[in-house]
Design a protein around this motif. Structure first.
Motif, short mmCIF file in Angstrom:
data_model
loop_
_atom_site.label_atom_id
_atom_site.label_comp_id
_atom_site.label_asym_id
_atom_site.label_seq_id
_atom_site.Cartn_x
_atom_site.Cartn_y
_atom_site.Cartn_z
N GLU A 139 33.16 23.61 -5.94
CA GLU A 139 33.17 22.16 -5.80
C GLU A 139 31.96 21.71 -4.99
N VAL A 140 31.28 20.69 -5.48
CA VAL A 140 30.10 20.14 -4.80
C VAL A 140 30.42 18.69 -4.39
N ASN A 141 30.31 18.42 -3.11
CA ASN A 141 30.60 17.07 -2.62
C ASN A 141 29.55 16.07 -3.10
N ASP A 142 29.98 14.82 -3.22
CA ASP A 142 29.04 13.75 -3.56
C ASP A 142 27.93 13.69 -2.51
N GLY A 143 26.71 13.37 -2.97
CA GLY A 143 25.59 13.35 -2.03
C GLY A 143 24.52 12.37 -2.46
N TYR A 191 15.27 15.63 -6.63
CA TYR A 191 16.08 16.44 -5.71
C TYR A 191 17.50 15.87 -5.68
N ARG A 192 18.49 16.76 -5.78
CA ARG A 192 19.89 16.39 -5.69
C ARG A 192 20.56 17.26 -4.63
N SER A 193 21.14 16.63 -3.62
CA SER A 193 21.82 17.39 -2.57
C SER A 193 23.15 17.92 -3.08
N GLY A 194 23.77 18.83 -2.31
CA GLY A 194 25.04 19.39 -2.78
C GLY A 194 25.75 20.22 -1.74
N ASP A 195 26.43 19.60 -0.79
CA ASP A 195 27.27 20.35 0.15
C ASP A 195 28.47 20.92 -0.59
#
Length: 244
Positions: free
Chosen positions: A58-62, A85-89
């Motif tokens: 699961e990748v949190n919204d960023g 670039y797309r973040s992904g915690d």
């Protein structure tokens, strides 16, 4: 008085529309743009190369950001080279249909199971072809496009497997072909400037190596980096020569 206010408001709206239309006649040629916005992606389903296990990452919204260099051929067609670039915690990592499988290295209580620390980040380089609907006299113009290029997905995470005392780690990246669909609205705010509201749908593959200390080896994970939705707001500025 009420009718007079309505007439004044209508006149102001008409003047604004006409001024926006006049400003939309941007010159052909080179332009640059920057965008920033919000990124959502569905769970990344990955399969272990050694055990065949399937896990959902699961990748949190960023957030996301893009820089574009483009060329307008005529009032309707243009092409772009886009870096993004797309973040992904990472939120949770679990087997489909089961309880969470990957736990924090420092659970809050014995037997506790929480999200691991880490990120799944994306850096893209895409070539886009776009079509602007309507005419230059329109103040607001919709556009659509398609893009193709490469997506570098970096996975960096550490946690503890629930079924063992092993420590699971992954620190690897892969570069794979990717494609995207684009749709949006452009609002002319000057002779050379546009505000772009853009939606991007990105799809592609990803893989990464993992290690487990004190537990089973899962080796390389193969999955899809798709169902990626990004909405951005950006400024586009034309460097092209004015029409004679």
């Amino acid at each position: 008085m009420h009718m007079k206010n309505m007439i004044l408001a209508s006149s102001a709206a008409a003047a604004l529309a006409l001024s926006a239309g006049a400003a939309s006649a941007e010159p052909d040629g080179w332009y640059g743009a920057i965008d920033a916005g919000y990124h959502i992606i569905d769970d990344i389903n990955a399969e272990s190369s050694t055990t065949g296990a399937h896990w959902n990452y699961e990748v949190n919204d960023g957030w996301a950001a893009f820089a574009r260099l483009g060329y307008r051929f005529n009032p309707n067609w243009r092409v772009e080279l886009e870096g993004g670039y797309r973040s992904g915690d990472i939120g949770t990592v679990r087997a489909p249909g089961s309880a969470q499988d990957l736990c924090n290295l420092t659970p809050a209580a014995p037997g506790g199971c929480y999200s691991p620390e880490g990120d799944i980040e994306s850096a893209t380089l895409m070539a886009n072809v776009l079509y602007d609907f309507g005419w230059e006299a329109w103040g607001v113009r919709p556009f659509v496009g398609l893009g193709a290029g490469v997506n570098r997905v970096n996975v960096d995470t550490v946690g503890r497997l629930r079924s063992t005392t092993g420590t699971f780690t992954a620190d690897d990246d892969s570069v794979n072909f990717a494609a995207q669909a684009i749709a949006g609205l452009a609002w002319a705010v000057g002779d050379r400037a546009n505000i772009d509201l853009t939606y991007r749908y990105l799809t592609g593959d990803a893989s990464w190596e993992s290690n487990t200390v004190g537990g089973p080896s899962y080796g390389e994970w193969d999955g899809d980096y798709d169902q990626s939705h990004t909405v951005t707001l950006g400024l586009r500025y034309s460097f092209g020569a004015e029409d004679a």
